[in-house]
Design a protein around this motif. Structure first.
Motif, short mmCIF file in Angstrom:
data_model
loop_
_atom_site.label_atom_id
_atom_site.label_comp_id
_atom_site.label_asym_id
_atom_site.label_seq_id
_atom_site.Cartn_x
_atom_site.Cartn_y
_atom_site.Cartn_z
N LYS A 183 -34.78 -7.91 11.36
CA LYS A 183 -33.39 -8.35 11.21
C LYS A 183 -32.54 -7.90 12.40
O LYS A 183 -31.73 -8.68 12.92
N ALA A 213 -33.37 -9.96 15.49
CA ALA A 213 -32.92 -11.34 15.33
C ALA A 213 -31.42 -11.46 15.55
O ALA A 213 -30.93 -12.39 16.19
N GLN A 214 -30.67 -10.48 15.05
CA GLN A 214 -29.22 -10.51 15.24
C GLN A 214 -28.85 -10.32 16.70
O GLN A 214 -27.90 -10.93 17.21
N ALA A 271 -29.51 -13.51 18.57
CA ALA A 271 -28.60 -14.59 18.18
C ALA A 271 -27.39 -14.68 19.09
O ALA A 271 -26.73 -15.72 19.17
N ILE A 328 -31.08 -19.24 18.31
CA ILE A 328 -31.17 -18.73 16.94
C ILE A 328 -29.96 -19.26 16.18
O ILE A 328 -28.82 -19.04 16.58
N ASP A 385 -29.61 -19.03 12.45
CA ASP A 385 -29.25 -18.34 11.21
C ASP A 385 -30.35 -17.34 10.87
O ASP A 385 -31.48 -17.43 11.37
N THR A 386 -30.02 -16.37 10.03
CA THR A 386 -30.99 -15.42 9.50
C THR A 386 -30.72 -15.23 8.02
O THR A 386 -29.64 -15.53 7.52
N TYR A 434 -36.16 -14.06 7.21
CA TYR A 434 -36.52 -15.22 8.02
C TYR A 434 -35.46 -15.46 9.09
O TYR A 434 -34.34 -14.98 9.00
N ILE A 435 -35.87 -16.19 10.13
CA ILE A 435 -34.99 -16.57 11.23
C ILE A 435 -35.06 -18.08 11.38
O ILE A 435 -36.15 -18.66 11.44
N MET A 447 -34.45 -21.13 13.80
CA MET A 447 -34.36 -21.30 15.25
C MET A 447 -34.32 -22.78 15.63
O MET A 447 -34.62 -23.66 14.81
#
Length: 507
Positions: A57, A60-61, A64, A74, A76-77, A94-95, A97
């Motif tokens: 997480k 991923a952030q 983004a 990216i 959304d997560t 989940y990510i 993309m």
């Protein structure tokens, strides 16, 4: 039978299109926007580990925030529940993309569809993405052909898997240290192989390994195990790419030699420098310091040092070695050897009587001392003139190749007042600034909302300058006096007003 799943009531999960050591990638549909997306899900067996969850997480952030045409976007997560046993469920992050249609560089290399021109163009695209991500403080850590895709329809490069390191060893030999994945063996930087902290220059080393493989069809180092490959990254010097592909120029060899240095301080220090060197190599201009270093370490000269000094003496002082190949044939060796199979010293020459002598001078044996002096003066003048021309040309070439880059155009600090924290950060990153968050108490601005910047909006600054972003932390807390009971309403209101409270009815 697999049933179609909808994540977060929005993303329809379709067929599996990719699988890695840490996550699976599915094709999906964003039902709200009606567009095709790629959805990466952490593997359920790893989702139980809080460290993997937090890492997935957090990274991923971070990615983004990147917005670059050569980086997969990216969107959304989130996370969703999957059955974990008879009576429990597992929350799998989940990510969402950008869905990219194309071929990975690994597929193109295996199909032998990468020319030298393509290899340079693809590497420039990767370096452009790395330059942007490094400026945002993000190091990829796993640049390799499988993580770079070429989109033929748009003629662009897309770098994938930013910051998402592999979690398990696979057929491409992923290296681990203390259970923490550091990259793929064939593309590890020496500091990664040693378990040291990586930085932007580690990505540039991996990008050089990628370029090497595109030029030659194989990575710089190959071995029977990940450990043997990692050892070579730390200790061995790769073969020149030109020895495996004769179409590779010396200029490209010099770029690879610079980028694959073991000590990161000896490599290109940023992606922009790597790009400049590649563009110069396309035009046949090598990296100057690498070319000089290679020339000074050539092992082919086996002549003893004393003899080399004797041979070079007449030329190292005067710079007149070109006389050995004089068109007039005036200077030539007396014999091939000195009689004992020793090579003749380069300064032993005899005059050729049949040669035409400059300035109408007679052969050496018929010259007067004055004529000999005139000949020596003429030769010295010619040598000095030649040296001056060479020095002037060398100085001009040096200045041309070392011209300072044009001054960087300044940019204005954008206005971020009343934006959310993430929107304000994105706007400052897009303006090529480096924001530093400062949280302040504010009675009128909602918590998490931008108040402004220091320097203020409209100020001209150089790219990558630090800017303080003031974010409201909400109103200050005020302690209500405990001596209000017993006072009249007017007196109580007056006390509340003095400490900054409105004192409305019912307070």
């Amino acid at each position: 039978m697999n049933t179609q799943r909808v994540l977060n009531g929005r993303y329809e999960l379709g067929e599996l299109i990719g699988r890695g050591g840490m996550a699976d990638v599915h094709r999906g549909v964003d039902t709200r926007l009606g567009r095709t997306v790629a959805i990466k899900l952490l593997r359920p067996d790893l989702a139980r580990d809080p460290q993997f969850q937090a890492r997935f997480k957090r990274e991923a952030q971070a990615v983004a925030a990147l917005n670059h045409p050569s980086i997969v976007a990216i969107y959304d997560t989130g996370d969703h529940a999957v059955p974990g046993g008879p009576e429990d469920t597992v929350r799998v992050p989940y990510i969402v993309m950008e869905f990219v249609s194309g071929k990975t560089l690994r597929d193109l290399i295996r199909a032998k569809e990468v020319s030298i021109g393509h290899a340079i163009d693809f590497t420039l695209g990767v370096l452009s993405a790395l330059e942007y991500s490094h400026r945002a403080g993000i190091v990829h850590r796993d640049i390799k052909p499988a993580n770079v895709m070429f989109c033929e329809d748009s003629d662009t490069i897309k770098v994938m898997d930013f910051g998402i390191a592999r979690a398990m060893a696979d057929s491409s030999a992923t290296m681990t240290q203390t259970q923490a994945v550091v990259g793929t063996a064939q593309y590890l930087s020496p500091e990664q192989a040693r378990g040291e902290t990586v930085d932007a220059r580690s990505d540039l080393y991996s990008a050089a390994c990628l370029l090497y493989e595109m030029l030659t069809g194989r990575p710089p180092f190959i071995g029977d195990s990940p450990v043997s490959v990692a050892y070579q990254h730390v200790r061995e010097i790769p073969e020149p790419a030109s020895s495996l592909n004769h179409d590779v120029s010396e200029a490209l060899d010099s770029v690879l030699a610079k980028a694959l240095q073991k000590n990161r301080a000896d490599r290109f220090q940023d992606a922009a420098a790597f790009q400049r060197a590649l563009r110069a190599a396309r035009n046949g201009i090598p990296v100057p310091d690498v070319a000089a270093a290679e020339a000074s370490t050539e092992p082919h000269n086996t002549v003893p040092a004393a003899e080399r000094t004797a041979q070079a003496a007449p030329y190292s002082v005067t710079g007149a070695s070109f006389l050995d190949d004089s068109p007039s044939g005036r200077l030539r060796p007396v014999h091939d050897t000195l009689g004992d199979d020793r090579p003749i010293p380069a300064q032993v020459y005899e005059s050729s009587e049949a040669s035409e002598l400059p300035l109408g001078l007679p052969p050496e044996r018929d010259r007067t001392p004055r004529q000999k002096s005139r000949r020596r003066t003429w030769i010295a003048t010619l040598v000095i003139f030649t040296l001056l021309v060479l020095a002037g040309g060398g100085l001009w070439l040096y200045n041309m190749m070392n011209q300072p880059p044009p001054p960087v155009a300044k940019i204005q600090v954008p206005s971020v007042s009343a934006l959310t924290e993430s929107e304000a950060l994105q706007r400052l990153y897009n303006a090529r600034l480096s924001p530093q968050i400062n949280r302040l108490r504010h009675d009128t601005v909602t918590k998490g909302t931008a108040i402004g910047t220091v320097p203020a909006a409209g100020t001209s600054m150089e790219p990558d300058s630090k800017v303080t972003l003031n974010i409201s932390d909400g109103p200050s807390a005020v302690k209500i006096p405990n001596d209000l009971p017993g006072r009249t309403e007017a007196a109580a209101r007056d006390v509340l007003r003095q400490i900054g409270l409105a004192g409305a009815p019912g307070t």
